[in-house]
Design a protein around this motif. Sequence first.
Motif, PDB file in Angstrom:
ATOM      1  N   ALA A  87       0.832  -1.208   0.000  1.00 25.72           N
ATOM      2  CA  ALA A  87       0.000   0.000   0.000  1.00 25.72           C
ATOM      3  C   ALA A  87       0.865   1.257   0.000  1.00 25.72           C
ATOM      4  O   ALA A  87       0.557   2.253  -0.677  1.00 25.72           O
ATOM      5  CB  ALA A  87      -0.931  -0.004   1.208  1.00 25.72           C
ATOM      6  N   ALA A  88       1.972   1.209   0.712  1.00 31.44           N
ATOM      7  CA  ALA A  88       2.873   2.358   0.755  1.00 31.44           C
ATOM      8  C   ALA A  88       3.662   2.533  -0.534  1.00 31.44           C
ATOM      9  O   ALA A  88       4.283   3.586  -0.741  1.00 31.44           O
ATOM     10  CB  ALA A  88       3.844   2.205   1.930  1.00 31.44           C
ATOM     11  N   ASN A  89       3.609   1.521  -1.402  1.00 31.99           N
ATOM     12  CA  ASN A  89       4.307   1.568  -2.687  1.00 31.99           C
ATOM     13  C   ASN A  89       3.318   1.702  -3.839  1.00 31.99           C
ATOM     14  O   ASN A  89       3.524   1.170  -4.922  1.00 31.99           O
ATOM     15  CB  ASN A  89       5.172   0.306  -2.854  1.00 31.99           C
ATOM     16  CG  ASN A  89       6.148   0.404  -4.005  1.00 31.99           C
ATOM     17  OD1 ASN A  89       6.822   1.418  -4.179  1.00 31.99           O
ATOM     18  ND2 ASN A  89       6.229  -0.656  -4.808  1.00 31.99           N
ATOM     19  N   GLY A  90       2.236   2.368  -3.601  1.00 35.73           N
ATOM     20  CA  GLY A  90       1.233   2.570  -4.638  1.00 35.73           C
ATOM     21  C   GLY A  90       0.459   1.313  -4.984  1.00 35.73           C
ATOM     22  O   GLY A  90      -0.133   1.225  -6.059  1.00 35.73           O
ATOM     23  N   GLY A  91       0.452   0.343  -4.097  1.00 34.28           N
ATOM     24  CA  GLY A  91      -0.280  -0.899  -4.312  1.00 34.28           C
ATOM     25  C   GLY A  91       0.570  -2.035  -4.831  1.00 34.28           C
ATOM     26  O   GLY A  91       0.195  -3.200  -4.705  1.00 34.28           O
ATOM     27  N   VAL A  92       1.724  -1.708  -5.440  1.00 34.02           N
ATOM     28  CA  VAL A  92       2.580  -2.745  -6.028  1.00 34.02           C
ATOM     29  C   VAL A  92       3.469  -3.353  -4.951  1.00 34.02           C
ATOM     30  O   VAL A  92       4.173  -2.635  -4.228  1.00 34.02           O
ATOM     31  CB  VAL A  92       3.442  -2.171  -7.162  1.00 34.02           C
ATOM     32  CG1 VAL A  92       4.379  -3.238  -7.707  1.00 34.02           C
ATOM     33  CG2 VAL A  92       2.545  -1.633  -8.275  1.00 34.02           C
ATOM     34  N   LEU A  93       3.448  -4.645  -4.846  1.00 39.08           N
ATOM     35  CA  LEU A  93       4.225  -5.354  -3.840  1.00 39.08           C
ATOM     36  C   LEU A  93       5.716  -5.105  -4.033  1.00 39.08           C
ATOM     37  O   LEU A  93       6.268  -5.400  -5.094  1.00 39.08           O
ATOM     38  CB  LEU A  93       3.932  -6.858  -3.960  1.00 39.08           C
ATOM     39  CG  LEU A  93       4.608  -7.789  -2.960  1.00 39.08           C
ATOM     40  CD1 LEU A  93       4.041  -7.566  -1.558  1.00 39.08           C
ATOM     41  CD2 LEU A  93       4.411  -9.247  -3.390  1.00 39.08           C
ATOM     42  N   GLN A 119       3.750 -15.628  -8.093  1.00 42.66           N
ATOM     43  CA  GLN A 119       3.312 -16.900  -7.521  1.00 42.66           C
ATOM     44  C   GLN A 119       3.336 -16.863  -5.997  1.00 42.66           C
ATOM     45  O   GLN A 119       2.402 -17.328  -5.333  1.00 42.66           O
ATOM     46  CB  GLN A 119       4.200 -18.037  -8.036  1.00 42.66           C
ATOM     47  CG  GLN A 119       4.032 -18.318  -9.513  1.00 42.66           C
ATOM     48  CD  GLN A 119       4.732 -19.602  -9.930  1.00 42.66           C
ATOM     49  OE1 GLN A 119       4.227 -20.700  -9.732  1.00 42.66           O
ATOM     50  NE2 GLN A 119       5.913 -19.463 -10.503  1.00 42.66           N
ATOM     51  N   ALA A 120       4.405 -16.309  -5.424  1.00 44.29           N
ATOM     52  CA  ALA A 120       4.498 -16.231  -3.965  1.00 44.29           C
ATOM     53  C   ALA A 120       3.376 -15.369  -3.391  1.00 44.29           C
ATOM     54  O   ALA A 120       2.780 -15.698  -2.354  1.00 44.29           O
ATOM     55  CB  ALA A 120       5.860 -15.681  -3.560  1.00 44.29           C
ATOM     56  N   ALA A 121       3.088 -14.260  -4.066  1.00 43.74           N
ATOM     57  CA  ALA A 121       2.024 -13.371  -3.591  1.00 43.74           C
ATOM     58  C   ALA A 121       0.671 -14.065  -3.615  1.00 43.74           C
ATOM     59  O   ALA A 121      -0.139 -13.908  -2.683  1.00 43.74           O
ATOM     60  CB  ALA A 121       1.989 -12.104  -4.437  1.00 43.74           C
ATOM     61  N   LEU A 122       0.394 -14.850  -4.655  1.00 40.37           N
ATOM     62  CA  LEU A 122      -0.888 -15.538  -4.725  1.00 40.37           C
ATOM     63  C   LEU A 122      -0.996 -16.614  -3.651  1.00 40.37           C
ATOM     64  O   LEU A 122      -2.048 -16.768  -3.015  1.00 40.37           O
ATOM     65  CB  LEU A 122      -1.087 -16.154  -6.112  1.00 40.37           C
ATOM     66  CG  LEU A 122      -2.452 -16.833  -6.286  1.00 40.37           C
ATOM     67  CD1 LEU A 122      -3.588 -15.816  -6.175  1.00 40.37           C
ATOM     68  CD2 LEU A 122      -2.543 -17.552  -7.614  1.00 40.37           C
ATOM     69  N   VAL A 133      -2.148  -9.245  -4.707  1.00 41.95           N
ATOM     70  CA  VAL A 133      -1.753  -9.681  -6.048  1.00 41.95           C
ATOM     71  C   VAL A 133      -2.212  -8.713  -7.131  1.00 41.95           C
ATOM     72  O   VAL A 133      -1.466  -8.392  -8.056  1.00 41.95           O
ATOM     73  CB  VAL A 133      -2.333 -11.084  -6.341  1.00 41.95           C
ATOM     74  CG1 VAL A 133      -1.897 -11.585  -7.714  1.00 41.95           C
ATOM     75  CG2 VAL A 133      -1.941 -12.070  -5.246  1.00 41.95           C
ATOM     76  N   ARG A 134      -3.434  -8.236  -7.030  1.00 40.16           N
ATOM     77  CA  ARG A 134      -4.077  -7.558  -8.152  1.00 40.16           C
ATOM     78  C   ARG A 134      -3.354  -6.304  -8.644  1.00 40.16           C
ATOM     79  O   ARG A 134      -3.178  -6.140  -9.857  1.00 40.16           O
ATOM     80  CB  ARG A 134      -5.523  -7.227  -7.781  1.00 40.16           C
ATOM     81  CG  ARG A 134      -6.429  -8.461  -7.684  1.00 40.16           C
ATOM     82  CD  ARG A 134      -7.816  -8.065  -7.239  1.00 40.16           C
ATOM     83  NE  ARG A 134      -8.748  -9.194  -7.211  1.00 40.16           N
ATOM     84  CZ  ARG A 134      -9.497  -9.516  -6.157  1.00 40.16           C
ATOM     85  NH1 ARG A 134      -9.398  -8.820  -5.031  1.00 40.16           N
ATOM     86  NH2 ARG A 134     -10.329 -10.535  -6.219  1.00 40.16           N
ATOM     87  N   ALA A 144      -1.069 -18.782 -15.086  1.00 38.36           N
ATOM     88  CA  ALA A 144      -1.311 -19.497 -13.837  1.00 38.36           C
ATOM     89  C   ALA A 144      -1.877 -18.583 -12.763  1.00 38.36           C
ATOM     90  O   ALA A 144      -2.853 -18.943 -12.079  1.00 38.36           O
ATOM     91  CB  ALA A 144      -0.015 -20.151 -13.355  1.00 38.36           C
ATOM     92  N   VAL A 145      -1.286 -17.385 -12.589  1.00 37.33           N
ATOM     93  CA  VAL A 145      -1.741 -16.502 -11.515  1.00 37.33           C
ATOM     94  C   VAL A 145      -3.109 -15.885 -11.802  1.00 37.33           C
ATOM     95  O   VAL A 145      -4.017 -15.984 -10.971  1.00 37.33           O
ATOM     96  CB  VAL A 145      -0.680 -15.424 -11.207  1.00 37.33           C
ATOM     97  CG1 VAL A 145      -1.247 -14.348 -10.284  1.00 37.33           C
ATOM     98  CG2 VAL A 145       0.550 -16.064 -10.563  1.00 37.33           C
TER      99      VAL A 145
END
Length: 640
Positions: free
Chosen positions: A262-268, A304-307, A326-327, A386-387
Amino acid sequence: MHPVITASVPLLEPPGWAVAQRGLFDLLDQAWRQFARDFTGPDGRLAYRDRLTSRDGVDDFYESFFNWPQLYLLGGADDLLAESERHWHGVTRQLTELGMLKDEYERGYDWFHQGESLLLLYFLCMAAPDRWRGRAVRFADLYVDPAHGNYDPKHRIITRPHNGSDAERGGLFDGASYPWLPQEATTYGFPLTWLLPPGADEPPRDQDPRLGREMSERLGVGDTAVNLAATGLVHNALLLSGERKYREWIAEYVGAWRERAAANGGVLPDNVAPDGTVGGLLEGRWYGGHYGWSWPHGWYSVGQAALVAAVAAVAATGDETHLDLVRPALDVIIANGKTIAFTESDSSLRSRWTVQLGDEVSTPTLHVPFRHDDRGWFDHNPMLMAVPAALWHHSASDADRWRLLRLRAASGHDWCAVRSFRGKEEAGHEEPWLAYVGGDNPDYPERILAAAQAQVRHRLARMALYKDRDVPEADIHLWQQSNPVVTEALVQLTWGAPQVIYNGGLPQARLRYYDADARRPGLPPAVAALVSGIEPEATVVELVNLDAQQRHKVIVQAGAFAEHTIRRVRHTVCRDEAWIGGLYDYGHGRPQVTEESMIVDGPWLTVELPASTRVRLSLALTLRANTASYRTPFDERVDG
């Protein structure tokens, strides 16, 4: 007792898919037995006499059998479960002797590879939970209990990228520098590329800061996004035990990563320093962590790890918003995609796509960037489905469905094409399967079953070629490249699900089955199943009993872990025998088929299949209405 339906529609002309499905089961039964004879010893270990000189290797040994207990769960031979367990124990002893394991668990390695190693364990737990519970819980506690040194509850991080049962095993490599191979430099480039000024001469390998001390100090400590796959191990323990500590750990750990995203604009982001700061060892970069966005695989490992983590967190908390781990990243790479031919791409996964795209490698299609570094987004590939497929299968949400439809619309390659290949993940046919369950691609079942047959027969030929050769350490992938068990087609067609997320996921299934008479998981002999639709309101499956003499009884389960509820079922019936005709008639009439409905309100439905009968079920499901677990319809606490 579970509600019971008795099939009454006569089976006169067996559908081709049903005959092909049972034929695949028969071929697979021959194939795994041949692999065991050719490549394993009396205690189940692999026929390997060399040593292992690097930290790599544990995954390659276990991967050779990863889907054997999955085949048992689908309906493979009765003795396949015991054989799968024998191979796990034999390989575990072998790897312990080779110095790779401590207390039966990986001493310390990244979770991209640990996740691959553990699929065999997860399927064994699913098939025989009582026998595997103690071991699986002990493994999960390596992460849940901070005393083992893998988890820092203050900063909510796994403490290092290489982690496991040996708290003394730190860093990323043994010796002074990473054991770099020239092919890795060509394929993936270098980690920490920014440490060399632009235009600087290439330093000798053993003096390269990107591969030595700097790599160890910047990438060998702290957390990395691929460690999120460890939630699969803890999720497995939760399913086995139901204990609160596993729920709390998953919620805490995944919650911390959601805050960072969330602190990175949503991107993990992909790295956290030991003090809990993103980019703390990488001069503020949210990318660049070990097995993260920059090196070596990017989205392939991070996604994959995030999912795996998102699904575990939903199971632990009931909060579906955990899928938002993930999204945003998925949507960002799609937004940064471009339409080009694969032959024009900068892909680092060329061997994968040349076989998967076949004669369409020169066809312009959407390519998305898998990696990001100081240059921005790069390493463009067709979308690995896959994801996004597993995400939609889990959520059944309109937004996740529309993403799939947009991806198909942007694809220049044919989503209905079925090619015979078997990638590392024993997956890759998500597009034609999605087209099929979406109401398109009607001949997909027979074509994917034919492709699966080809894969098995190709592997049998490879086994015959290599079975008498000594295997050097450099070729330890031989066994997984020769493993003739293929399950993707059976998972899609009978469970109504994509293949398991390969880097540490637990299996998904809209439906599973039990042989009620044998009291074991899987379809009974001679029974075939085809899931043709997986909407919650209309999950459609046809069951066919090809046996002309024997009656079989199938228990249909909603969900991989009985987590769904079947509210009601509509099913086909044939209530009269007029179709048989008179004694002196030379032919038969057309069976008159109608539908009836029944309230179920539970995760299980029993279907009795007299000889030569079939039934089509349309199941209305409530997803995740029940607590997921490894319980079965035979458990006393359920039936009693």
